[in-house]
Design an enzyme around this catalytic site. Structure first.
Site, PDB file in Angstrom:
ATOM      1  N   HIS A   9      63.643  55.994  53.375  1.00 20.31           N
ATOM      2  CA  HIS A   9      62.293  56.481  53.708  1.00 20.31           C
ATOM      3  C   HIS A   9      61.609  55.537  54.702  1.00 20.31           C
ATOM      4  O   HIS A   9      60.511  55.030  54.462  1.00 20.31           O
ATOM      5  CB  HIS A   9      61.448  56.621  52.445  1.00 20.31           C
ATOM      6  CG  HIS A   9      60.276  57.558  52.633  1.00 20.31           C
ATOM      7  ND1 HIS A   9      59.709  58.269  51.607  1.00 20.31           N
ATOM      8  CD2 HIS A   9      59.563  57.905  53.738  1.00 20.31           C
ATOM      9  CE1 HIS A   9      58.704  59.003  52.060  1.00 20.31           C
ATOM     10  NE2 HIS A   9      58.593  58.793  53.366  1.00 20.31           N
ATOM     11  N   ASP A  24      66.216  61.002  54.670  1.00 20.03           N
ATOM     12  CA  ASP A  24      65.355  59.831  54.650  1.00 20.03           C
ATOM     13  C   ASP A  24      64.368  59.881  53.488  1.00 20.03           C
ATOM     14  O   ASP A  24      63.682  58.907  53.225  1.00 20.03           O
ATOM     15  CB  ASP A  24      64.580  59.729  55.983  1.00 20.03           C
ATOM     16  CG  ASP A  24      63.783  58.434  56.090  1.00 20.03           C
ATOM     17  OD1 ASP A  24      64.384  57.358  55.874  1.00 20.03           O
ATOM     18  OD2 ASP A  24      62.575  58.495  56.382  1.00 20.03           O
ATOM     19  N   GLU A  32      61.916  58.718  44.356  1.00 18.66           N
ATOM     20  CA  GLU A  32      62.272  57.556  45.156  1.00 18.66           C
ATOM     21  C   GLU A  32      61.953  56.288  44.373  1.00 18.66           C
ATOM     22  O   GLU A  32      60.999  56.273  43.602  1.00 18.66           O
ATOM     23  CB  GLU A  32      61.494  57.557  46.483  1.00 18.66           C
ATOM     24  CG  GLU A  32      61.904  58.687  47.407  1.00 18.66           C
ATOM     25  CD  GLU A  32      61.235  58.613  48.773  1.00 18.66           C
ATOM     26  OE1 GLU A  32      60.388  57.701  48.986  1.00 18.66           O
ATOM     27  OE2 GLU A  32      61.540  59.471  49.628  1.00 18.66           O
ATOM     28  N   ARG A  82      59.708  65.667  52.905  1.00 20.20           N
ATOM     29  CA  ARG A  82      59.615  65.247  51.508  1.00 20.20           C
ATOM     30  C   ARG A  82      60.877  65.647  50.769  1.00 20.20           C
ATOM     31  O   ARG A  82      61.481  66.692  51.040  1.00 20.20           O
ATOM     32  CB  ARG A  82      58.391  65.871  50.829  1.00 20.20           C
ATOM     33  CG  ARG A  82      57.071  65.198  51.222  1.00 20.20           C
ATOM     34  CD  ARG A  82      57.002  63.765  50.718  1.00 20.20           C
ATOM     35  NE  ARG A  82      55.746  63.100  51.020  1.00 20.20           N
ATOM     36  CZ  ARG A  82      55.537  62.315  52.076  1.00 20.20           C
ATOM     37  NH1 ARG A  82      56.513  62.138  52.966  1.00 20.20           N
ATOM     38  NH2 ARG A  82      54.381  61.710  52.257  1.00 20.20           N
TER      39      ARG A  82
END
Length: 314
Positions: free
Chosen positions: A274, A250, A255, A226
């Protein structure tokens, strides 16, 4: 019995569910509508579309199947007050996320980004120094199903593996395990530091300046857990000061990563959107877990897969 799902699988999976449970009524739809919601005994969701209001309207709700592993947006207090069971898809991500991790480590060691740039420029340069994974030490922070698979693949490449989890109890494919309180001790020996940690009160902002100062200057951080594990400014400062060599990210907080964010422009950062857990096998695996749990539910059993501790949120 009505099962209401805002996860809409392909027709093949829908047919499989109908054949497996011909006496049950499945409704697949985008969003929640009052009529089916009030009647539904089971909800299938990715978890991000549930609110206290929705839980309140679901008068007959007894079980929520979350088709993902991350559940930080779930209204757990309202769910716990009602005594509703929650299960999730923990474990299904281990194959794609471990493959992503090893792929990124190889990308870094073999200088694939530079090679692709040279290919575009028609540049033949055999002086590029490439490395190996063999003999390198990988530290996995958060050794569960995903972290264990990352370590297993690392061992296949001849890597040494260390790990961190809450208990410090031995885990297969991990050569040496530390408990979370000894993270600072585990970091200095790592060439690669891979975080698979979920977002909890304990893990938010876990990696601090002191941890980056303890890293090898050649170390590479990979975050597939996370984004709130590290504050952006802490990581940027560490990268700018050479406390580590590279970061492969990632996940981000928030986000999607905003346009103009420094990470996009930094040569020592690799950004991916992600997608480490994405796979064509994602929904077949999640519905396989649901099917097993559904059979257990129908016979009033207790041997459910991936039951969530509502007080902890995982």
């Amino acid at each position: 019995m009505l099962i209401l799902s805002t996860v809409i699988p392909n027709e093949g999976i829908q047919t499989e569910m109908m054949k497996a449970f011909p006496d049950l009524n499945f409704i697949y739809q985008k969003g929640w509508t009052d009529g089916p919601l009030r009647e539904a005994e089971i909800l299938i969701t990715y978890g991000e579309d549930l609110t206290e209001e929705i839980i309140g309207k679901a008068a007959n709700l007894k079980w929520i199947m979350v088709m993902s592993a991350g559940m930080e947006l779930m209204p757990f207090k309202a769910i716990e007050e009602r005594g509703i069971m929650v299960t999730n898809a923990r474990g299904i991500h281990k194959i794609p996320m471990a493959e992503y991790t090893i792929g990124m480590l190889l990308q870094y060691e073999k200088k694939l980004k530079l090679l692709m740039e040279n290919e575009k420029e028609e540049l033949w340069d055999r002086k590029i120094e490439v490395g190996e994974l063999n003999g390198k030490t990988m530290l996995v922070i958060g050794v569960g199903a995903i972290g264990g698979e990352v370590a297993r693949l690392g061992k296949a490449f001849g890597m040494k593996t260390t790990g961190v989890n809450r208990s410090g109890k031995p885990v297969e494919s991990i050569d040496h395990l530390y408990d979370l309180d000894h993270l600072r001790v585990a970091i200095p020996g790592a060439d690669y530091i891979v975080s698979v940690l979920p977002s909890t009160d304990e893990t938010k902002g876990l990696l601090q300046k002191e941890h980056f100062k303890a890293m090898k200057e050649s170390a590479v951080l990979v975050n597939i857990g996370r984004g709130d594990l590290i504050k952006d400014e802490v990581l940027i400062e560490a990268l700018d000061s050479g406390e580590l060599s590279h970061a492969i990210l990632d996940v981000f907080d928030p986000e999607p990563l905003g346009k103009g964010h420094p990470f996009w422009r930094m040569e020592n950062v690799t950004v991916t959107p992600h997608l480490s857990s994405k796979s064509g096998e994602y929904l077949p695996r999640t519905f396989a877990i649901f099917e097993k749990n559904m059979r257990e539910y129908l016979r009033a059993g207790k041997d459910f897969t991936n039951v969530i501790d509502l007080s902890r949120g995982y």
